[in-house]
Design an enzyme around this catalytic site. Structure first.
Site, PDB file in Angstrom:
ATOM      1  N   HIS A  31     -12.668  21.438  15.583  1.00  0.00           N
ATOM      2  CA  HIS A  31     -12.836  20.829  14.257  1.00  0.00           C
ATOM      3  C   HIS A  31     -13.498  21.843  13.330  1.00  0.00           C
ATOM      4  O   HIS A  31     -14.229  22.737  13.782  1.00  0.00           O
ATOM      5  CB  HIS A  31     -13.709  19.587  14.346  1.00  0.00           C
ATOM      6  CG  HIS A  31     -13.050  18.420  15.004  1.00  0.00           C
ATOM      7  ND1 HIS A  31     -13.513  17.142  14.849  1.00  0.00           N
ATOM      8  CD2 HIS A  31     -11.967  18.334  15.812  1.00  0.00           C
ATOM      9  CE1 HIS A  31     -12.752  16.311  15.533  1.00  0.00           C
ATOM     10  NE2 HIS A  31     -11.805  17.016  16.143  1.00  0.00           N
TER      11      HIS A  31
ATOM     12  N   GLU B  35     -16.036  21.693  11.356  1.00  0.00           N
ATOM     13  CA  GLU B  35     -17.492  21.779  11.437  1.00  0.00           C
ATOM     14  C   GLU B  35     -17.932  22.579  12.657  1.00  0.00           C
ATOM     15  O   GLU B  35     -18.846  23.400  12.592  1.00  0.00           O
ATOM     16  CB  GLU B  35     -18.129  20.391  11.529  1.00  0.00           C
ATOM     17  CG  GLU B  35     -17.829  19.480  10.373  1.00  0.00           C
ATOM     18  CD  GLU B  35     -16.658  18.551  10.666  1.00  0.00           C
ATOM     19  OE1 GLU B  35     -15.576  19.040  11.085  1.00  0.00           O
ATOM     20  OE2 GLU B  35     -16.810  17.344  10.458  1.00  0.00           O
TER      21      GLU B  35
ATOM     22  N   CYS C 165     -18.827  16.108  15.913  1.00  0.00           N
ATOM     23  CA  CYS C 165     -19.356  17.056  14.935  1.00  0.00           C
ATOM     24  C   CYS C 165     -20.749  16.657  14.476  1.00  0.00           C
ATOM     25  O   CYS C 165     -21.625  17.522  14.322  1.00  0.00           O
ATOM     26  CB  CYS C 165     -18.395  17.177  13.759  1.00  0.00           C
ATOM     27  SG  CYS C 165     -16.813  17.911  14.250  1.00  0.00           S
TER      28      CYS C 165
ATOM     29  N   CYS D 137     -17.189  13.437  12.330  1.00  0.00           N
ATOM     30  CA  CYS D 137     -16.958  12.497  13.430  1.00  0.00           C
ATOM     31  C   CYS D 137     -18.177  12.542  14.367  1.00  0.00           C
ATOM     32  O   CYS D 137     -19.128  13.294  14.144  1.00  0.00           O
ATOM     33  CB  CYS D 137     -15.685  12.884  14.183  1.00  0.00           C
ATOM     34  SG  CYS D 137     -15.838  14.430  15.133  1.00  0.00           S
TER      35      CYS D 137
END
Length: 174
Positions: A78, A80, A111, A108
């Site tokens: 992801h 992040e 993260c 999410c």
């Protein structure tokens, strides 16, 4: 929504233990979010969900990331997570005190957990994620009272632009 596209955190806002701090709409916040949006556009062009993230310290980007889950076939890739890794390498430490994370979509659970462990001072996000967001939408992991670090959270910076990129991406795939 306010004129600047930032979510009004007054009455009728998302439930949860702590409401996100209203986005101040400062020039630096919108500037850095545009940098994250540029990375998000690149992710979309490569076939990944358009989410981008930058980590800023002392007015300089020290970490960058754009979703790579499809390209890398890695569920942890992801934006992040990649930005956090990049910033930690740049600083030579996993503690990101004095830093701000700008991300185009509400983090999410994975993260948000990594953010808490990395300890940046601020998390600034664009679009809300009503299905998986952990900064006030589904839950608020970033400011959970039992955790040892709780960054300031600023929600809705450039929200319309960030949300439009996601809607257009998914609309094109239907």
């Amino acid at each position: 929504m306010s004129e600047s596209g930032q979510r009004d955190t007054g009455g009728g806002q998302r439930p949860g233990p702590a409401a996100p701090t209203p986005a101040p709409g400062s020039r630096p916040d919108t500037h850095w979010m545009r940098e994250a949006m540029s990375l998000a556009r690149g992710a979309a062009e490569a076939g990944d969900v358009p989410v981008g993230a930058v980590i800023v310290r002392d007015g300089e980007i020290i970490g960058r990331g754009a979703n790579r889950t499809v390209r890398d076939q890695d569920p942890t890739a992801h934006a992040e997570m990649l930005a956090l890794r990049d910033a930690a390498r740049a600083l030579g430490t996993w503690r990101l005190a004095g830093c701000a994370l700008y991300v185009t979509l509400e983090p999410c659970a994975m993260c948000a957990g990594a953010v808490v462990l990395a300890r940046p001072d601020r998390v600034i996000f664009g679009a809300w994620d009503d299905k998986a967001g952990m900064a006030g939408s589904v839950e608020d992991l970033l400011r959970h009272p039992r955790l040892n670090h709780r960054p300031q959270v600023v929600a809705g910076v450039n929200a319309e632009e960030c949300g439009d990129a996601l809607r257009e991406f998914f609309h094109a795939r239907r």
